[in-house]
Design a protein around this motif. Structure first.
Motif, short mmCIF file in Angstrom:
data_model
loop_
_atom_site.label_atom_id
_atom_site.label_comp_id
_atom_site.label_asym_id
_atom_site.label_seq_id
_atom_site.Cartn_x
_atom_site.Cartn_y
_atom_site.Cartn_z
N MET A 159 53.63 25.29 75.86
CA MET A 159 53.62 26.65 75.95
C MET A 159 52.60 27.84 75.26
O MET A 159 52.11 28.59 76.22
CB MET A 159 55.08 27.30 75.54
N LEU A 160 52.35 27.41 74.33
CA LEU A 160 51.15 28.23 73.54
C LEU A 160 49.79 27.94 74.21
O LEU A 160 49.08 28.79 74.52
CB LEU A 160 50.89 27.83 72.05
N PHE A 161 49.85 26.73 74.65
CA PHE A 161 48.38 26.10 75.25
C PHE A 161 48.56 26.90 76.84
O PHE A 161 47.32 27.33 77.02
CB PHE A 161 48.80 24.54 75.42
N ARG A 162 49.58 26.69 77.23
CA ARG A 162 49.48 27.57 78.58
C ARG A 162 49.08 28.73 78.74
O ARG A 162 48.46 29.43 79.45
CB ARG A 162 50.86 27.39 79.05
N THR B 30 42.18 30.79 83.53
CA THR B 30 41.25 30.15 82.90
C THR B 30 41.18 30.24 81.72
O THR B 30 42.42 30.79 80.93
CB THR B 30 40.12 30.85 83.49
N TRP B 31 40.30 29.53 80.92
CA TRP B 31 40.47 29.53 79.25
C TRP B 31 40.05 31.07 79.00
O TRP B 31 38.81 31.22 79.00
CB TRP B 31 39.57 28.37 78.78
N SER B 32 40.81 31.62 78.52
CA SER B 32 40.56 32.97 78.02
C SER B 32 41.87 33.55 77.60
O SER B 32 42.94 33.10 77.42
CB SER B 32 40.08 33.88 79.17
N LEU B 33 41.56 34.88 76.66
CA LEU B 33 42.84 35.41 76.15
C LEU B 33 43.28 36.66 77.00
O LEU B 33 43.91 37.64 76.81
CB LEU B 33 42.32 36.29 74.98
N THR B 34 43.04 36.57 78.52
CA THR B 34 43.24 37.53 79.31
C THR B 34 44.89 37.82 79.45
O THR B 34 45.11 39.03 79.50
CB THR B 34 42.93 37.21 80.85
N ALA C 103 52.07 31.58 82.51
CA ALA C 103 50.96 31.86 81.43
C ALA C 103 51.56 32.85 80.77
O ALA C 103 51.44 33.20 79.64
CB ALA C 103 49.67 31.86 82.12
N PHE C 104 51.68 34.31 81.65
CA PHE C 104 51.79 35.53 81.00
C PHE C 104 53.18 35.48 80.25
O PHE C 104 53.27 35.96 79.06
CB PHE C 104 51.85 36.72 82.05
N ALA C 105 54.15 34.70 81.00
CA ALA C 105 55.60 34.57 80.23
C ALA C 105 55.37 34.08 78.78
O ALA C 105 56.00 34.27 77.85
CB ALA C 105 56.56 33.77 81.19
#
Lengths: 305, 427
Positions: free
Chosen positions: A57-60, A66-70, A270-272
Motif C-alpha cells: 500500500m505504501l509502495f502504491r 508515476t514515481w513521485s509524491l504527487t 494510490a491516493f487512498a
C-alpha cells in the motif's frame, strides 16, 4: 602433595564451572530458540498477511500513477483532506479525554473493592464490549432520535416543546464513541491500578496527607502508565473510526476513513493509499511520542503485570 | 480485534449501494440485539458467580433459546419478499416450463447480488428455475463491488462469474482497462429488450426509481409534489434526508437542477456548480446525507425525516409494514442496474446463459411480482396483473413522470462531483 591436590581441585572446579557456564549458555540458547520457534508462525503470519499488504500500500502511494509524491502533495494542497484530518484528530482527542475522565474513577473503584465485587464490575464493563459496535450505535440512535427516549422524556416533563436535535450531530458522535471505547480505557487503567500496593496509599495517609494529596502525589503518578496505555489505545482506535460517525454524525462530521473508502470507490487507490499512509504514520507518531514520555516497556510492561 | 473485523465488514457492506438489499427492520434488529445482550449478560453473570447455582442456568437457557426462536420467526416473516412487495395478497407466479437448447449446460455459475430480501426474490424468480431447466448450478454470494472486480481481475483470481452492478460503475471500470467480458447477444431474447438496455459489456436489468417520499401524517392537507416542493422549506417544513457523496453514493444533482427551475429534458449535461448552489438552499434542512440505501427508509419510518429522497423498493418495504408514507413520483429518476461478467470469469459461458435466461419474459415478470422493481423484457408486461403493473416504476403513468438517469454523464463526471462534494459539505 596437599598443595597439588588443592590446585587440581581448584582447576577442576574452574573447569567444571566453565562447563556449567557453557551448559547454561547452551540451555539458554535452546530456550530462546524454543521461544522463537513458538512465535515464528505468528511472525510469518504477520509478515505475509499484514506487513506485505501494508508495504504494498505504501509502495502504491508513491509509485502510481508515476514515481513521485504527487499523491501526497495533492493531499496537502487540498484543504478538504487537511480539514478532515483535523476533524478526525479533534474528535479523537475529545473522545480520549472524555473516556479518561469517565473511566478513571470506575477503574479506581474496581481495583479497590474485593475480588468478588471487582469480578462482577469487570463483567459489567465487558458486557457492552462483547456487543457489536453496530448494535451499540443503533442503540444510541434509538435513544437520541427525535422520537427517541430522551426527547420523549424531556417533552413529557414539559422541559422542551420541540424535540431537540441530538441525533446526527457531533454530540451524538462523541457520546456513542465514548461509550464504545470506554472498556479500552478502563481495562488498562484497572490492570495498572490493581498492581499498585495499597499500603503505599495508607502510608501516605498515615503520614498526614489529605486525600487529595494522596491522589495527586501517590495514586496518580503510580497509575500514569495505565493512563498512557488507555489514552494510546482509545486515541488510535478513534482515528480509524468509520461506522459510528457515519451513522450518528452530522453532515460535517466526516472522518478520514470515510474519505479513504470514497477514494477506493473512485478507483483512486494510490491516493487512498496515501491517505491511509498518513493515518498510519500519524498513529505511529503518537505512539513514538507516548514512548518518549513514558517508555514503551512502562506502558505495556506494567499492563502485563 | 472486534473493531477491525467490524470495520472491514462495514466497509464491505457499504458497497451494497444498490437500492434493493433487504430493507432492514430496525425494530427487529434491536430486538435481536437486545436478546443477544440479555444472553451475554446472563452468561457473564454465570461466569462471574460460578456454575454451582442451577437457577440462573435454567434462566439463561430459557431466555436465550426463547429469544432465538422468536426472532427467527419474525425475521423470516418480514424478510420474505412478499411482505416487502406492495401487494397485500400473494400472487401466483408464472412458471418457466422450457428453455432453448442453447441455454442448457453443466457445471456452475457464481452469481453475486445485493443480498437480503432482494436476493431471496432473485433466488425464487431466477436462480431456482434456471438451475432446474439448464442443469447449471447457481452459487450465489452477496456484495457486488467494482473495486473488488478490479482487484480480482488484476490478481487473476476471479471469484464471480457474473454480478449485478450499477451501470455507471461498470462504465467507470471499463475506462480503467479490460475488466469485463463482452455480452454474448446471440443467446439473448433481443427482440423484446430495448436497444437502450443493451451494451457491449453489460446488459441492463431492474429499472428502479430514485424519488422522494414523505410522511402523510405530517403533510395531511397539501401533499408535496416535484422538487420545488421538496426545496420549499416554508410550505413543507421539517427535516429532510438526501443521498450524499460517500459510501459509494452520489448526490442527487438532478433534483437540485430541476429544483432550480431547469426543465426535465434540459437537466443533462448537469451544471455542477449550479446544482451545488441549489443544494445549498436546502442544506440547513437536510439532517442526514445518507450513504446507504436503508437509511432514508429507516429515517422516514422513525420520523427522523419527514421528506426523504430514496429508492422506490425501500419505500414499498416500509409501506408494507404500515408506515404512513407516500411516494412523490413526479420528477424522480429512473435508474438501472446492469449484469456484467468480470474478465476471465472461469464459468463465462454459463454466465452468458444465465444472463440470457433471466432476461427472458417470465423470469423478469416473476421478479417484479416479488419486489416492486421494473423489468427489461417488454413481454413481461403481459404476465403481470394490471393492479401490480401500475405500481412499478416502469408503468407508463409513472415512467412518463420520471427523468431517465444518464449513467454516461455520471461515469464521466463522478470524480469531479465527489471532489466538490467534500469541500461543499464541510463549507
Amino acid at each position: 602433595m596437599a598443595e597439588s591436590t588443592a590446585s587440581v581441585s581448584i582447576a577442576d572446579q574452574t573447569e567444571s564451572a566453565g562447563r556449567n557456564r557453557a551448559t547454561l549458555a547452551r540451555l539458554r540458547r535452546e530456550v530462546q530458540l524454543r521461544y522463537i520457534a513458538v512465535v515464528i508462525p505468528l511472525i510469518l503470519y504477520l509478515l505475509f498477511f499484514y506487513a506485505y499488504p501494508v508495504i504494498a500500500m505504501l509502495f502504491r502511494s508513491v509509485s502510481e500513477p508515476t514515481w513521485s509524491l504527487t499523491n501526497y502533495s495533492h493531499l496537502v494542497q487540498t484543504n478538504v483532506y487537511v480539514h478532515v484530518m483535523w476533524i478526525t484528530v479533534w474528535i479523537s482527542i475529545v473522545v480520549t479525554i472524555c473516556t479518561l475522565i469517565l473511566g478513571y474513577p470506575v477503574a479506581y473503584l474496581i481495583s479497590s473493592v474485593t475480588t468478588t465485587k471487582s469480578n462482577l464490575l469487570i463483567v459489567l464493563v465487558l458486557v457492552p464490549f462483547w456487543t457489536s459496535i453496530l448494535v451499540r450505535t443503533y442503540a444510541w440512535m434509538v435513544l437520541l432520535g427525535r422520537q427517541g427516549i430522551i426527547n420523549e422524556l424531556l417533552q413529557s416533563l414539559g422541559i422542551i416543546d420541540q424535540p431537540l436535535r441530538l441525533l446526527n450531530t457531533r454530540f451524538a458522535v462523541y457520546v456513542s464513541m465514548v461509550h464504545i471505547l470506554l472498556p479500552f480505557m478502563i481495562l488498562p487503567l484497572y490492570s495498572v491500578m490493581r498492581g499498585i500496593d495499597r499500603s503505599v496509599l495508607r502510608a501516605a495517609e498515615g503520614l498526614g496527607a489529605r486525600p487529595s494529596a494522596v491522589f495527586r502525589q501517590v495514586m496518580l503518578p503510580l497509575s500514569l502508565p495505565g493512563v498512557a496505555a488507555g489514552c494510546l489505545l482509545v486515541f488510535i482506535l478513534s482515528l480509524g473510526f468509520y461506522i459510528t460517525p457515519a451513522l450518528v454524525g452530522g453532515p460535517k462530521d466526516l472522518m478520514i476513513s470515510v474519505l479513504i473508502a470514497q477514494q477506493v470507490d473512485l478507483f483512486n487507490w494510490a491516493f487512498a493509499s496515501a491517505l491511509a499512509a498518513v493515518l498510519l504514520v500519524g498513529a505511529l507518531l503518537i505512539f513514538v511520542i507516548f514512548n518518549r514520555i513514558l517508555g514503551v516497556e512502562k506502558i505495556f510492561g506494567e499492563v502485563r503485570s | 480485534m472486534d473493531h477491525d473485523e467490524f470495520f472491514l465488514r462495514f466497509l464491505l457492506s457499504q458497497q451494497h449501494v444498490s437500492p434493493h438489499a433487504a430493507a432492514y427492520n430496525r425494530r427487529q434488529f434491536l430486538r435481536r440485539a437486545f436478546q443477544l445482550g440479555i444472553g451475554a449478560s446472563a452468561l457473564a453473570f454465570l461466569a462471574a458467580c460460578g456454575s454451582s447455582d442451577n437457577t440462573p442456568t435454567a434462566a439463561t437457557g430459557g431466555s436465550s433459546s426463547g429469544g432465538t426462536s422468536s426472532s427467527g420467526t419474525t425475521s423470516s416473516g418480514s424478510a420474505s419478499p412478499a411482505a416487502n412487495s406492495a401487494t397485500p395478497a400473494p400472487v401466483k407466479l408464472p412458471d418457466v416450463t422450457s428453455i432453448p437448447e442453447n441455454l442448457k449446460g453443466k457445471g456452475e455459475v457464481r452469481v453475486v447480488s445485493y443480498g437480503g430480501a432482494f436476493q431471496d426474490a432473485q433466488r425464487k424468480a431466477y436462480f431456482e428455475p434456471f438451475e432446474k431447466l439448464s442443469g447449471i448450478k447457481v452459487i450465489d454470494s452477496e456484495g457486488p463491488d467494482t473495486a473488488k472486480v478490479k482487484a480480482m481481475v488484476d490478481t487473476k483470481n476471479v471469484e464471480w462469474d457474473i454480478g449485478e452492478f450499477d451501470r455507471g460503475d461498470v462504465i467507470n471500470l471499463e475506462k480503467k482497462g479490460d475488466y469485463w467480458e463482452e455480452i454474448d447477444y446471440s443467446l439473448v431474447d433481443t427482440a423484446n429488450i430495448d436497444k437502450a438496455f443493451q451494451y457491449k459489456y453489460s446488459l441492463d436489468m431492474l429499472p428502479y426509481a430514485q424519488m422522494y417520499a414523505f410522511r402523510t401524517d405530517v403533510f395531511k392537507d397539501a401533499k408535496p409534489s416535484g422538487w420545488a416542493d421538496f426545496w420549499d422549506t416554508k410550505k413543507f417544513p421539517g427535516p429532510r434526508t438526501m443521498p450524499g457523496g460517500t459510501g459509494g453514493i452520489t448526490p442527487d444533482l438532478e433534483s437540485a437542477t430541476i429544483a432550480s427551475g431547469v426543465a426535465l429534458d434540459k437537466v443533462y449535461p448537469i451544471d455542477i456548480d449550479k446544482a451545488y448552489d441549489s443544494l445549498s438552499k436546502v442544506k440547513d434542512d437536510v439532517v442526514k446525507w445518507w450513504d446507504a440505501g436503508a437509511i432514508p427508509a429507516q429515517m422516514l419510518n422513525d420520523k427522523e425525516a419527514v421528506l426523504a429522497t430514496a429508492w422506490n423498493g425501500r419505500i414499498a418495504a416500509i409501506q408494507a409494514t404500515g408506515a404512513p408514507v407516500e411516494i412523490a413520483w413526479d420528477q424522480g429518476q429512473l435508474l438501472k442496474d446492469a449484469w456484467a461478467v468480470p474478465k476471465g470469469a472461469p464459468n463465462k459461458e454459463n454466465a452468458m446463459k444465465f444472463i440470457a435466461f433471466i432476461t427472458m419474459a417470465i423470469p423478469q415478470a416473476r421478479l417484479s411480482m416479488l419486489i416492486p422493481y421494473g423489468f427489461v423484457n417488454n413481454k413481461s408486461a403481459d404476465l403481470i396483473p394490471a393492479d401490480l403493473l401500475k405500481t412499478l416504476p416502469t408503468a407508463p403513468d409513472i415512467k412518463s413522470k420520471l427523468l431517465i438517469h444518464d449513467s454516461q454523464w455520471w461515469a464521466d463526471n463522478r470524480d469531479q462531483v465527489l471532489e466538490k462534494w467534500n469541500s461543499w459539505i464541510l463549507g
